[in-house]
Each structure stands twice: as C-alpha cells, then as structure tokens.
Write a protein that holds these residues in place. Structure first.
Motif, PDB file in Angstrom:
ATOM      1  N   PRO A 353       0.806  -1.229   0.000  1.00 37.03           N
ATOM      2  CA  PRO A 353       0.000   0.000   0.000  1.00 37.03           C
ATOM      3  C   PRO A 353       0.836   1.275   0.000  1.00 37.03           C
ATOM      4  N   TRP A 363      -5.282   7.767  -3.079  1.00 41.44           N
ATOM      5  CA  TRP A 363      -5.971   6.558  -3.542  1.00 41.44           C
ATOM      6  C   TRP A 363      -7.032   6.859  -4.591  1.00 41.44           C
ATOM      7  N   ARG A 378      -5.142  -9.906  -3.881  1.00 35.24           N
ATOM      8  CA  ARG A 378      -4.466  -9.070  -2.894  1.00 35.24           C
ATOM      9  C   ARG A 378      -4.638  -7.591  -3.226  1.00 35.24           C
ATOM     10  N   ASP A 380      -7.076  -6.239  -5.016  1.00 38.01           N
ATOM     11  CA  ASP A 380      -8.481  -5.866  -4.840  1.00 38.01           C
ATOM     12  C   ASP A 380      -8.789  -5.606  -3.369  1.00 38.01           C
ATOM     13  N   ARG A 381      -8.291  -6.475  -2.486  1.00 37.87           N
ATOM     14  CA  ARG A 381      -8.503  -6.258  -1.049  1.00 37.87           C
ATOM     15  C   ARG A 381      -7.809  -4.980  -0.585  1.00 37.87           C
ATOM     16  N   MET A 382      -6.615  -4.738  -1.091  1.00 35.36           N
ATOM     17  CA  MET A 382      -5.871  -3.545  -0.720  1.00 35.36           C
ATOM     18  C   MET A 382      -6.639  -2.291  -1.100  1.00 35.36           C
ATOM     19  N   GLU A 384      -9.886  -2.036  -1.783  1.00 35.55           N
ATOM     20  CA  GLU A 384     -11.137  -1.961  -1.019  1.00 35.55           C
ATOM     21  C   GLU A 384     -10.870  -1.424   0.382  1.00 35.55           C
ATOM     22  N   THR A 385      -9.809  -1.896   1.009  1.00 32.60           N
ATOM     23  CA  THR A 385      -9.469  -1.459   2.367  1.00 32.60           C
ATOM     24  C   THR A 385      -9.233   0.039   2.425  1.00 32.60           C
ATOM     25  N   HIS A 386      -8.702   0.603   1.344  1.00 31.18           N
ATOM     26  CA  HIS A 386      -8.388   2.027   1.328  1.00 31.18           C
ATOM     27  C   HIS A 386      -9.476   2.857   0.647  1.00 31.18           C
ATOM     28  N   GLY A 387     -10.671   2.293   0.559  1.00 33.33           N
ATOM     29  CA  GLY A 387     -11.832   3.079   0.169  1.00 33.33           C
ATOM     30  C   GLY A 387     -12.052   3.256  -1.310  1.00 33.33           C
ATOM     31  N   ARG A 393     -12.433  -0.320  -9.585  1.00 38.23           N
ATOM     32  CA  ARG A 393     -11.506  -1.458  -9.530  1.00 38.23           C
ATOM     33  C   ARG A 393     -11.917  -2.431 -10.631  1.00 38.23           C
ATOM     34  N   ALA A 406     -12.420 -10.206  -2.372  1.00 38.96           N
ATOM     35  CA  ALA A 406     -13.193  -9.054  -1.915  1.00 38.96           C
ATOM     36  C   ALA A 406     -14.563  -8.977  -2.566  1.00 38.96           C
TER      37      ALA A 406
END
Length: 423
Positions: A353, A363, A378, A380-382, A384-387, A393, A406
């Motif tokens: 990140p 972001w 990985r 996609d989750r990254m 999503e985690t950062h909004g 995406r 995700a």
C-alpha cells in the motif's frame, strides 16, 4: 421461462451446489467429452487438467442459482461469457448438447436428491439462460460483420516475430488477403485456431497487446512450461518453438468486455497494475489513454519476478520519455542481484500500500489490473481497504476465472474470462 415454483426449487438446491458443485462439474465435463468429443476443441486441456475449469463452472452454476430471480445482477458477467463464446464461435446448436449432459450429470451425481421436480426446474432455468446467451451472441456476430468485416475464423499471416523477455514472444499478424486489420478496443483479445502438437484443432485466446489502429495485430505469448502440479501449455510451446515469420494462423475478430473506459474529468488518474503476462491488455490501454488525453496522469506499475522476465521494457520507457504525464514503476518480487539497483522507480519486493500511495499521491483514481489470481485478489482487497469504490476497480482473469476474495458475494462469481463456461 421458469415458473415461480421452479425458481424456488432452483434456489433450494443452493446448499447442495455449495457442497457438491465441483463433483458435479467434473462429472459433467467427463460426460460431455465422452459423448460429444467435437466440443472438446473449445476448451483448454491444461485448465481441465488443473481443475480450474471445473471450479469456474461450479461457481457459475452457484451464482446463477443465487441470482435466478434477479438476472440483472448477472448482466455484466453474462456479457463477459457471451464475448468469450463469440470469440470461439459458439453456435446455438451447442447449447442443447451442453444442457443434455448438464441435466444428466445432475441426475447421476445427486441421485435421489435429483427429483423430477428438480430436474424440470433446472431444465427450465438452463433453457432461459441459454436463450439469453444465444440472442446476445447472435448480436455480437452481426456487429462483427458490420464493424470488423468478418465473423468466425479467417487466415492471418505472421509478418514479424519479436522476443519480449525470456519467456514471452510477440507475433505481429495481418490479414492474409493483404488488407489492414480493423482497429480493436484497448483490452480486447482474439482467438487463434491452429493444430496442436498431436494434430488436433486447438483454440486459444490472446490479448491484443499493441495500440489500437496499428498496422498489425500483436499477440504476446508466454511459454507455459508447467511444474508438475500446473500443466504446461500445448499451444504456447508450439508458438514459441514452431511458428515463424510467414506462417499463418486463423483468427476470430476481437472480443472482450474488459476494455478501457476513460474516466471524467480529464485529470483523474488512471492506474494500471500488471502482473507478468497480465500486462498485455493493459499496455494496449495505456497507449490508447495517452493518445486520447496526453495530459492525464497515467501510472503504470509492472510486477514481475525479475528483470529477465520483464516484457516491453523499451516500449514502456519510450512512453515515459514521450509523455510527461506517464510514470512507470516496476516491482521485482524475486530480483536478481542487479535488478533495479539505484533506480528510485523500482521496488525490489512485493507491491505494498505504501508504494501505491507514494506513486499515485493518494488513492483516488481508476484502477485496471490483470495478472495471476492471488496477486489480483491481494490488490483488490488492498484497494477496497483504502476506500476505492468497486466501480473504480476493474480487472480481468486469464484462464477460468474465480471471483476475487473481496467480491466473493458479488456478480464476479459468475465471471469466466478466457475460457468458456456454459458451452
């Protein structure tokens, strides 16, 4: 069309599909290929041997059952599959064959649980879905004839062959009749048809890796050598070892739903994250984005194991020199001793990140990513985690697709890119 009662019956089979879906699809493919061997050429045998195709179909059947009363939720995924089917020239007559063996497999695998009502409900559901695909594919074929000049397979000639890395070779292809190929949409792929090492007809998809409107189509093929668990590529090895300038291949028209959509406004950044051979649709998109809006920030991140496996090095560096808005970054996950040493644009290690935040400046951007499934999950989750919103995406899977982690409860569960699902 399934009745209300039949829709409820299909939905009641969801727990069974969760538990026995892959057993069902393994049985289905074995049965299909035994009784209808001509359809085998539409499938990649490596994906059959690895089990990836069976998992993809099991996910597709489950997703359809989950959304049978809300088909709009599957519209994007259906478009992906219809484009894939069109690239392989799937025809209406294929669907009854598939339906026959799918229903027979349900009966044979589920045994007493496959009551007459269950079989009737799934027959109605399959007929409904097949009708949707048949109609959409008929439209795609008509559009291909109108806008690209051909549908089905037509001969192309290899006019240039170029090594891009230790394991990737590019072929430049033009129509055998001497005409210019119609421009593709950035991100689209073509199917090639050729003889495999055993003399059987084989079809494979390859993304068009050069700028739209070029004088030739370029496909860039990774040699798939296998490693005991993952089978090698019959066609990719034949392309690397047996094809030369002047040889001919048959191509179907460009297809695909993973295409570039330029976001508004013009200063909104575009971020391309490419893993290995997943760079092929993304480099075409990068060319198109820069040509359309030279001042838009474009951040291109290329992830490879080491420098010997890095394709398009000179081409990407040329873009960086030509467009001040284009920034290029490389991640070497298993770098050689000298890979990227002293170069601030190179990360010796996995993408993290902090790297994205530093290279993008935040972001907020539209992201396109393509590569191995674990890497994409990985990323996609990254994001999503950062909004980062799901609409920002955008990704493509090579081979039989599985949903990214995700998105496991979204329509992505029905995606099957670069491998046919229902036919």
């Amino acid at each position: 069309m399934p009745t209300t009662a039949q829709i409820e019956i299909v939905k009641r089979t969801i727990p069974v599909l969760r538990q026995h879906g892959e057993t069902l699809t393994r049985h289905f493919y074995a049965r299909l290929f035994e009784h209808a061997p001509d359809v085998r050429r539409h499938f990649n045998p490596a994906h059959q041997r690895s089990g990836g195709q069976q998992r993809a179909l099991a996910g597709a059947i489950l997703a359809y059952a989950q959304h049978i009363d809300d088909p709009a939720a599957l519209s994007d995924a259906i478009e992906v599959i219809a484009q894939k089917h069109a690239s392989l020239t799937i025809q209406p007559e294929h669907y009854p064959i598939v339906g026959e063996h799918l229903l027979a497999s349900i009966r044979e695998v589920l045994g007493d649980a496959a009551t007459a009502d269950v079989l009737d409900a799934w027959a109605a559901a399959y007929d409904e879905l097949a009708g949707v695909f048949i109609e959409r594919e008929r439209t795609i074929y008509a559009e291909q004839r109108a806008h690209q000049g051909w549908a089905g397979f037509t001969p192309f000639t290899i006019v240039q062959r170029e090594r891009e890395s230790d394991n990737i070779v590019s072929l430049y292809l033009v129509p055998a009749d001497g005409s210019e190929p119609p421009a593709h949409l950035p991100g689209q792929y073509v199917s090639i048809r050729m003889q495999d090492a055993d003399g059987h007809t084989a079809m494979r998809n390859y993304s068009l890796s050069n700028a739209p409107g070029a004088a030739a189509y370029r496909i860039s093929v990774k040699r798939e050598i296998g490693d005991g668990e993952v089978p090698g590529g019959d066609v990719s090895n034949r392309i690397h070892d047996g094809l030369a300038q002047g040889d001919r291949l048959e191509l179907s028209p460009p297809c695909g739903a993973f295409t570039l959509e330029l976001p508004e406004p013009d200063d909104r950044p575009l971020v391309f994250i490419a893993g290995g051979i997943g760079i092929t649709p993304l480099i075409s998109m990068a060319h198109a984005a820069l040509q359309a809006s030279p001042s838009r920030p474009v951040i291109f991140i290329q992830a490879v194991r080491h420098g010997g496996l890095r394709p398009f090095t000179r081409e990407l560096e040329t873009l960086a020199g030509r467009y001040p808005s284009f920034s290029l970054h490389v991640c070497f996950s298993q770098p050689r001793a000298t890979d990227g040493v002293g170069d601030p644009s190179v990360k010796r290690g996995e993408l993290e990140p902090a790297d994205l935040r530093r290279w993008i400046g935040g972001w907020e951007a539209t992201y396109y990513f393509c590569g191995p499934l674990p890497m994409m999950s990985r990323i996609d989750r990254m994001l999503e985690t950062h909004g980062v919103a799901i609409d920002d995406r955008r990704y493509e899977c090579f081979g039989p697709a599985q949903p990214l982690a995700a998105r496991a409860d979204d329509e992505g569960a029905l995606e099957a890119h670069h491998e046919p699902t229902l036919a």
